[in-house]
Design an enzyme around this catalytic site. Structure first.
Site, PDB file in Angstrom:
ATOM      1  N   ASP A   1      -4.332   3.067   4.237  1.00  0.00           N
ATOM      2  CA  ASP A   1      -3.788   1.841   4.849  1.00  0.00           C
ATOM      3  C   ASP A   1      -2.260   1.801   4.698  1.00  0.00           C
ATOM      4  O   ASP A   1      -1.748   1.719   3.575  1.00  0.00           O
ATOM      5  CB  ASP A   1      -4.378   0.595   4.169  1.00  0.00           C
ATOM      6  CG  ASP A   1      -5.891   0.510   4.314  1.00  0.00           C
ATOM      7  OD1 ASP A   1      -6.392   0.808   5.404  1.00  0.00           O
ATOM      8  OD2 ASP A   1      -6.569   0.143   3.332  1.00  0.00           O
TER       9      ASP A   1
ATOM     10  N   ASP B   1      -2.571   8.170   0.861  1.00  0.00           N
ATOM     11  CA  ASP B   1      -3.141   6.837   0.951  1.00  0.00           C
ATOM     12  C   ASP B   1      -3.478   6.621   2.434  1.00  0.00           C
ATOM     13  O   ASP B   1      -2.938   7.311   3.305  1.00  0.00           O
ATOM     14  CB  ASP B   1      -2.106   5.818   0.456  1.00  0.00           C
ATOM     15  CG  ASP B   1      -2.545   4.404   0.724  1.00  0.00           C
ATOM     16  OD1 ASP B   1      -3.676   4.065   0.350  1.00  0.00           O
ATOM     17  OD2 ASP B   1      -1.759   3.641   1.341  1.00  0.00           O
TER      18      ASP B   1
HETATM   19  C1  BG6 Z   1      -6.030  -0.671   0.052  1.00  0.00           C
HETATM   20  C2  BG6 Z   1      -5.161  -1.736   0.653  1.00  0.00           C
HETATM   21  O1  BG6 Z   1      -5.862   0.530   0.763  1.00  0.00           O
HETATM   22  O2  BG6 Z   1      -7.409  -1.045   0.107  1.00  0.00           O
HETATM   23  C3  BG6 Z   1      -5.425  -3.068  -0.023  1.00  0.00           C
HETATM   24  O3  BG6 Z   1      -3.801  -1.375   0.479  1.00  0.00           O
HETATM   25  C4  BG6 Z   1      -6.910  -3.405   0.081  1.00  0.00           C
HETATM   26  O4  BG6 Z   1      -4.635  -4.051   0.610  1.00  0.00           O
HETATM   27  C5  BG6 Z   1      -7.719  -2.278  -0.546  1.00  0.00           C
HETATM   28  O5  BG6 Z   1      -7.180  -4.621  -0.598  1.00  0.00           O
HETATM   29  C6  BG6 Z   1      -9.221  -2.520  -0.433  1.00  0.00           C
HETATM   30  O6  BG6 Z   1      -9.588  -2.414   0.921  1.00  0.00           O
HETATM   31  P1  BG6 Z   1     -10.969  -2.885   1.544  1.00  0.00           P
HETATM   32  O7  BG6 Z   1     -10.924  -2.317   2.951  1.00  0.00           O
HETATM   33  O8  BG6 Z   1     -12.057  -2.259   0.706  1.00  0.00           O
HETATM   34  O9  BG6 Z   1     -10.995  -4.366   1.492  1.00  0.00           O
HETATM   35 MG    MG Z   2      -1.530   1.635   1.475  1.00  0.00          MG
END
Ligand code: BG6
Ligand code: MG
Length: 225
Positions: free
Chosen positions: A21, A19
């Site tokens: 984030d 993963d």
């Molecule tokens: C995930 C995060 O990796 O990505 C979530 O943990 C987030 O919190 C999701 O909502 C979507 O991310 P983005 O950058 O497309 O808004």
């Molecule tokens: Mg994550």
């Protein structure tokens, strides 16, 4: 004897799917700060405990979970979701190659040296920019993100597509995740899941680490057999 050999070979780990984030870098904190701004604007209660439910799921689903049943007119929903993303992307400008979480660059480098394939499996549609800013493109064989599949986590789609791109069967892949939804996605995909975080937040993880500092690919593989 032959059966045992077959089971060991079938389960031999050959790929690591990460993963992004909250695992590769601390952008999970940026997501929290951006959503907190929106929640405060709407006067909706939102804290770090509630934030655990938002991790891993898509942007739209995150906003629905933040609202906890409160319904907004579609235009307002969309404009606040865009506002959150603009704010989040303004935070991303700070990211540099020094912003990988402790031990991460070393773990990825060692994994590739040891012959493991590596991929990103992230629900985010901002993944490519983050990897670019971290100067981490060379550390991954494949990057699979929210734009590549119809269903984000907890669906297994991202991880199954990553395994497919790496040409490694799911049972030979190990996922690294900081989100409850991501651990579910990994298990549904038939993969083992290493949790990055706490046992309380990730009770279903097969192994738990605070971060990968001083952890080796060999240790992970031996513990998961
Ligand atoms: C995930 C995060 O990796 O990505 C979530 O943990 C987030 O919190 C999701 O909502 C979507 O991310 P983005 O950058 O497309 O808004
Ligand atoms: Mg994550």
């Amino acid at each position: 004897m032959k059966i045992i050999y077959f089971i060991i070979m079938k389960n031999q780990k050959k790929a690591f799917i990460f993963d992004l984030d909250g695992v590769v870098t601390d952008t999970a904190e940026y997501h929290f700060q951006a959503w907190k701004t929106i929640a405060d604007e709407l006067n909706v209660p939102f804290d770090r405990h509630k934030n655990e439910e938002l991790k891993g799921v898509s942007r739209e689903e995150s906003f629905k979970r933040l609202l906890s049943g409160k319904v907004l007119p579609p235009d307002q929903f969309k404009s606040l979701m865009n506002k959150k993303n603009d704010l989040y992307r303004s935070f991303l400008k700070k990211l540099t190659r020094n912003d990988m979480l402790p031990g991460m660059r070393e773990f990825l480098t060692q994994s590739r040296h040891d012959g493991f394939k590596t991929a990103i499996g992230s629900s985010s549609k901002n993944a490519a920019e983050i990897i670019e800013r971290l100067e981490a493109n060379d550390l991954f064989d494949s990057i699979v993100c929210g734009a590549d599949v119809p269903n984000a986590k907890p669906a297994p789609d991202l991880f199954l597509l990553a395994a497919n791109k790496l040409n490694v069967p799911p049972e030979q892949c190990v996922v690294f995740e900081d989100a409850y939804s991501g651990i579910t996605a990994a298990h549904t995909a038939g993969m083992k899941a290493v949790g990055i975080g706490t046992k309380e937040a990730l009770p279903e993880a097969d192994l738990i680490y605070k971060n990968l500092n001083s952890v080796t690919p060999e240790q992970i593989v031996n513990l998961l057999v």
